[in-house]
Write a protein that holds these residues in place. Structure first.
Motif, PDB file in Angstrom:
ATOM      1  N   ASP A   1       0.838  -1.204   0.000  1.00 14.45           N
ATOM      2  CA  ASP A   1       0.000   0.000   0.000  1.00 14.45           C
ATOM      3  C   ASP A   1       0.873   1.254   0.000  1.00 14.45           C
ATOM      4  OD1 ASP A   1      -2.210   1.551   0.005  1.00 14.45           O
ATOM      5  OD2 ASP A   1      -2.749   1.221   2.103  1.00 14.45           O
ATOM      6  N   VAL A   2       1.841   1.265  -0.904  1.00 18.04           N
ATOM      7  CA  VAL A   2       2.744   2.396  -1.074  1.00 18.04           C
ATOM      8  C   VAL A   2       2.936   2.608  -2.569  1.00 18.04           C
ATOM      9  CG1 VAL A   2       5.051   3.309  -0.622  1.00 18.04           C
ATOM     10  CG2 VAL A   2       3.940   1.847   1.080  1.00 18.04           C
ATOM     11  N   TYR A   3       2.763   3.840  -3.023  1.00 15.94           N
ATOM     12  CA  TYR A   3       2.931   4.084  -4.452  1.00 15.94           C
ATOM     13  C   TYR A   3       4.269   4.772  -4.710  1.00 15.94           C
ATOM     14  CZ  TYR A   3       1.143   8.744  -3.192  1.00 15.94           C
ATOM     15  OH  TYR A   3       0.945   9.965  -2.608  1.00 15.94           O
ATOM     16  N   GLY A   4       4.779   4.575  -5.927  1.00 11.83           N
ATOM     17  CA  GLY A   4       6.087   5.094  -6.322  1.00 11.83           C
ATOM     18  C   GLY A   4       6.651   4.233  -7.440  1.00 11.83           C
ATOM     19  N   VAL A   5       7.941   4.346  -7.684  1.00 12.17           N
ATOM     20  CA  VAL A   5       8.611   3.566  -8.728  1.00 12.17           C
ATOM     21  C   VAL A   5       9.338   2.397  -8.060  1.00 12.17           C
ATOM     22  CG1 VAL A   5      10.280   3.586 -10.606  1.00 12.17           C
ATOM     23  CG2 VAL A   5       8.875   5.609 -10.169  1.00 12.17           C
ATOM     24  N   PHE A   6       8.864   1.189  -8.309  1.00 14.33           N
ATOM     25  CA  PHE A   6       9.426  -0.020  -7.712  1.00 14.33           C
ATOM     26  C   PHE A   6      10.271  -0.765  -8.738  1.00 14.33           C
ATOM     27  CE2 PHE A   6       6.191   0.898  -4.655  1.00 14.33           C
ATOM     28  CZ  PHE A   6       6.577   0.285  -3.476  1.00 14.33           C
ATOM     29  N   GLN A   7      10.972  -1.782  -8.247  1.00 12.52           N
ATOM     30  CA  GLN A   7      11.761  -2.668  -9.098  1.00 12.52           C
ATOM     31  C   GLN A   7      11.545  -4.109  -8.665  1.00 12.52           C
ATOM     32  OE1 GLN A   7      15.838  -1.399  -8.710  1.00 12.52           O
ATOM     33  NE2 GLN A   7      15.758  -0.176 -10.568  1.00 12.52           N
ATOM     34  N   PHE A   8      11.418  -4.997  -9.658  1.00  9.46           N
ATOM     35  CA  PHE A   8      11.560  -6.423  -9.405  1.00  9.46           C
ATOM     36  C   PHE A   8      13.060  -6.727  -9.450  1.00  9.46           C
ATOM     37  CE2 PHE A   8       7.304  -6.209 -11.357  1.00  9.46           C
ATOM     38  CZ  PHE A   8       6.561  -6.912 -10.417  1.00  9.46           C
ATOM     39  N   LYS A   9      13.625  -7.206  -8.366  1.00 15.06           N
ATOM     40  CA  LYS A   9      15.066  -7.452  -8.305  1.00 15.06           C
ATOM     41  C   LYS A   9      15.355  -8.878  -7.865  1.00 15.06           C
ATOM     42  CE  LYS A   9      18.036  -4.532  -6.848  1.00 15.06           C
ATOM     43  NZ  LYS A   9      18.843  -3.590  -6.019  1.00 15.06           N
ATOM     44  N   ILE A  10      16.294  -9.500  -8.603  1.00 13.13           N
ATOM     45  CA  ILE A  10      16.852 -10.784  -8.198  1.00 13.13           C
ATOM     46  C   ILE A  10      18.362 -10.627  -8.141  1.00 13.13           C
ATOM     47  CG2 ILE A  10      17.268 -13.175  -8.865  1.00 13.13           C
ATOM     48  CD1 ILE A  10      14.525 -13.346  -9.992  1.00 13.13           C
ATOM     49  N   GLU A  11      18.939 -10.830  -6.971  1.00 16.40           N
ATOM     50  CA  GLU A  11      20.390 -10.828  -6.787  1.00 16.40           C
ATOM     51  C   GLU A  11      20.761 -12.199  -6.213  1.00 16.40           C
ATOM     52  OE1 GLU A  11      22.478  -8.626  -7.716  1.00 16.40           O
ATOM     53  OE2 GLU A  11      21.154  -6.955  -8.241  1.00 16.40           O
ATOM     54  N   TYR A  12      21.081 -13.122  -7.110  1.00 14.63           N
ATOM     55  CA  TYR A  12      21.311 -14.506  -6.700  1.00 14.63           C
ATOM     56  C   TYR A  12      22.793 -14.825  -6.779  1.00 14.63           C
ATOM     57  CZ  TYR A  12      20.810 -19.583  -6.418  1.00 14.63           C
ATOM     58  OH  TYR A  12      20.903 -20.901  -6.037  1.00 14.63           O
ATOM     59  N   GLN A  13      23.380 -15.196  -5.653  1.00 14.92           N
ATOM     60  CA  GLN A  13      24.788 -15.580  -5.582  1.00 14.92           C
ATOM     61  C   GLN A  13      24.905 -16.855  -4.764  1.00 14.92           C
ATOM     62  OE1 GLN A  13      26.885 -12.219  -3.958  1.00 14.92           O
ATOM     63  NE2 GLN A  13      26.645 -10.984  -5.803  1.00 14.92           N
ATOM     64  N   ARG A  14      25.497 -17.852  -5.385  1.00 18.32           N
ATOM     65  CA  ARG A  14      25.670 -19.143  -4.738  1.00 18.32           C
ATOM     66  C   ARG A  14      27.049 -19.674  -5.066  1.00 18.32           C
ATOM     67  NH1 ARG A  14      21.407 -24.241  -5.279  1.00 18.32           N
ATOM     68  NH2 ARG A  14      22.365 -25.563  -3.688  1.00 18.32           N
ATOM     69  N   LEU A  15      27.694 -20.335  -4.109  1.00 20.95           N
ATOM     70  CA  LEU A  15      29.065 -20.801  -4.274  1.00 20.95           C
ATOM     71  C   LEU A  15      29.212 -21.647  -5.537  1.00 20.95           C
ATOM     72  CD1 LEU A  15      31.941 -21.148  -3.156  1.00 20.95           C
ATOM     73  CD2 LEU A  15      31.116 -23.155  -1.901  1.00 20.95           C
ATOM     74  N   GLY A  16      30.126 -21.225  -6.389  1.00 19.91           N
ATOM     75  CA  GLY A  16      30.427 -21.974  -7.602  1.00 19.91           C
ATOM     76  C   GLY A  16      29.623 -21.561  -8.819  1.00 19.91           C
ATOM     77  N   TYR A  17      28.539 -20.856  -8.638  1.00 23.61           N
ATOM     78  CA  TYR A  17      27.693 -20.465  -9.756  1.00 23.61           C
ATOM     79  C   TYR A  17      27.918 -18.999 -10.113  1.00 23.61           C
ATOM     80  CZ  TYR A  17      25.012 -24.793  -9.185  1.00 23.61           C
ATOM     81  OH  TYR A  17      24.639 -26.100  -9.108  1.00 23.61           O
ATOM     82  N   THR A  18      27.708 -18.690 -11.380  1.00 24.76           N
ATOM     83  CA  THR A  18      27.744 -17.295 -11.773  1.00 24.76           C
ATOM     84  C   THR A  18      26.578 -16.563 -11.119  1.00 24.76           C
ATOM     85  OG1 THR A  18      26.483 -17.853 -13.780  1.00 24.76           O
ATOM     86  CG2 THR A  18      28.882 -17.731 -13.980  1.00 24.76           C
ATOM     87  N   SER A  19      26.787 -15.318 -10.809  1.00 27.23           N
ATOM     88  CA  SER A  19      25.727 -14.539 -10.167  1.00 27.23           C
ATOM     89  C   SER A  19      24.661 -14.169 -11.193  1.00 27.23           C
ATOM     90  CB  SER A  19      26.308 -13.272  -9.537  1.00 27.23           C
ATOM     91  OG  SER A  19      26.943 -12.469 -10.515  1.00 27.23           O
ATOM     92  N   VAL A  20      23.439 -14.143 -10.726  1.00 28.15           N
ATOM     93  CA  VAL A  20      22.298 -13.742 -11.559  1.00 28.15           C
ATOM     94  C   VAL A  20      21.770 -12.433 -10.990  1.00 28.15           C
ATOM     95  CG1 VAL A  20      19.993 -14.327 -12.356  1.00 28.15           C
ATOM     96  CG2 VAL A  20      21.724 -16.110 -12.144  1.00 28.15           C
TER      97      VAL A  20
END
Length: 491
Positions: free
Chosen positions: A424-443
């Motif tokens: 219940d808050v208006y403004g400019v939002f972002q869908f964000k995924i910051e995925y970091q796991r050992l051995g894998y490239t970051s997404v």
């Protein structure tokens, strides 16, 4: 052309002609105007032809660069073209091609095109016309004081900064160039150039080695992504220089660690002071995955990749188990697969979001809308893309800070999805995924979407939460009416 147009009494038109010639005034003006037009048109035609020649020259140059079989321009690992990659191998001596042939053959068998060059070759170049010529670099030249051509430490680091991969092998007496590159990557070799790793309890039993500098290392990183699914049973033989990790660099990891009894020193001299590198602080082999997903392998031993140690039997001191061959070949092969993105490389595609029960992606959401979010994540296995399966991928609905944090469900086929209600808050939002796991490239995914409030005609006519206020208003009016009647008609 102009000769045909001249009056009959004018014999010819030459560069020596001048208006002072004995011509009638009218004919002379006509001739001068024609010569001036001719000269102007000649200059414009020359400029046009020169511009056309430059343009065609540029087109031909680009065509030759893109089509020449010996000058392919390549970029870093691309999900669109993950195979047929070129590797530049720099060596001190071409004899390394035969003494380390098993390692090089494993790369060739996996589709890599290797180009061997001497480290001081004056024609060395990593890029041409602003484009890199190679996908990866292997530095098997620990004694090189400088690199040939346009290569230096800065050029190698720029190569990594652009997303390309690097294998760096040092050794006893490694040059300052190799040490500087390793330091920039977060690995600090022992300052003593003659120091090697010595272990009097974790050494490899040998009839010829008595100084305990041939280490039998078996303290591996616990990651199947980096070292493969198959466990390395035999110890890895290591003879070389150790290094420590820069505590300020969170991207470097120990892959092969020395035992607690190991230390770094010169085996030919007596210790006059405690060694600076001791125990498990010594890393024998380390890896780096940079923020741009470029990968680096740093080894303190060039012999680690040699045929001799690949084929050598190994028995660790204090153990009765003897293996016919060391774990070097399996260790270096699996590690090179990870370095060159044949394993642990993720890509995210088909990012979608929409309102519940709708399919089209809206341009904005309204507060309290119910929405769905989904993304597909795949992993490269060296031969094909397979669905990535994990239960720790999260999405944030973010504006300055995350208002919503949801763990994505998955269908075991690479699709990750969730649903939630817009805050219940208006403004400019972002869908964000910051995925970091050992051995894998970051997404790292980010998609911007505005959220608006209710319009004036979208609110409910009567809000249940406001019923107490409605009651208070009507009760006040009723009380005022009763008071007025009593006041006016009471004697």
């Amino acid at each position: 052309y102009f000769r045909k147009e001249l009056p009959p009494h004018v014999p010819s038109l030459t560069n020596s002609w001048s208006p002072s010639s004995s011509l009638p005034q009218g004919n002379r003006q006509t001739l001068e105007s024609r010569v001036a037009r001719w000269r102007r048109s000649g200059r414009s035609i020359s400029k046009t032809l020169a511009a056309m020649a430059k343009a065609w020259g540029l087109v031909l140059m680009l065509a030759l660069v893109s089509l020449h079989p010996f000058l392919p321009l390549v970029s870093s690992f691309s999900p669109d073209s993950p195979t047929d990659r070129r590797i530049l191998v720099l060596v001190d001596d071409f004899a390394i091609r035969s003494s380390h042939s098993l390692f090089f053959n494993s790369l060739r068998s996996r589709g890599f095109n290797l180009e061997f060059r001497l480290a001081d070759d004056p024609k060395l170049a990593l890029q041409r016309y602003g484009q890199y010529l190679y996908d990866g670099l292997v530095l098997f030249s620990p004694s090189a004081q400088r690199l040939g051509g346009s290569l230096d430490a800065a050029a190698v680091l720029d190569f990594v900064d652009s997303g390309h991969d690097l294998i760096l092998a040092a050794d006893v007496g490694a040059s300052d160039l190799i040490r500087d590159i390793a330091t920039e990557c977060g690995a600090d070799f022992d300052e003593d150039p003659s120091a090697v790793v010595i272990d009097h309890t974790g050494y490899a039993v040998s009839e010829t080695e008595g100084d305990h500098t041939l280490i039998a290392g078996d303290d591996f990183i616990q990651s199947k992504v980096i070292l493969g699914d198959k466990k390395i049973e035999a110890a890895v033989l290591f003879r070389g220089v150790g290094h420590s990790l820069n505590a300020a660099n969170s991207h470097i990891l120990k892959v092969l660690t020395a035992s607690p009894s190991a230390y770094s020193a010169n085996p030919n001299t007596k210790l006059s002071s405690p060694p600076t590198l001791t125990g498990s602080a010594i890393s024998l082999v380390s890896v780096v995955q940079a923020r741009n997903n470029a990968r680096i392998l740093i080894s303190g031993s060039l012999d680690l990749f040699s045929n001799r140690l690949f084929r050598a039997g190994v028995q660790k001191a204090g153990s009765s188990i003897k293996h016919e061959s060391s774990g070097n070949q399996q260790f270096t092969t699996e590690l090179s697969k990870w370095i060159f993105h044949e394993r642990g490389h993720l890509k995210a595609v088909n990012v979608r979001h929409n309102k519940v029960d709708e399919k089209d992606e809206p341009s904005m959401y309204r507060i309290s809308d119910d929405l769905e979010y989904s993304v597909e994540i795949h992993e490269w296995t060296g031969q094909s893309w397979i669905p990535y399966v994990a239960d720790d991928v999260q999405v944030q609905f973010y504006m300055m800070s995350p208002y919503v944090l949801k763990t994505l469900s998955n269908n075991k086929k690479g699709l990750f999805y969730t649903s939630f209600r817009v805050p219940d808050v208006y403004g400019v939002f972002q869908f964000k995924i910051e995925y970091q796991r050992l051995g894998y490239t970051s997404v790292s995914l980010s998609k911007q979407i505005p959220v608006r409030p209710f319009r004036h005609n979208e609110y409910e006519r009567f809000i249940p939460a406001a019923f107490p206020y409605y009651g208070a208003s009507f009760s006040t009016m009723a009380a005022f009416f009763i008071f007025s009647v009593v006041y006016l008609y009471n004697k």
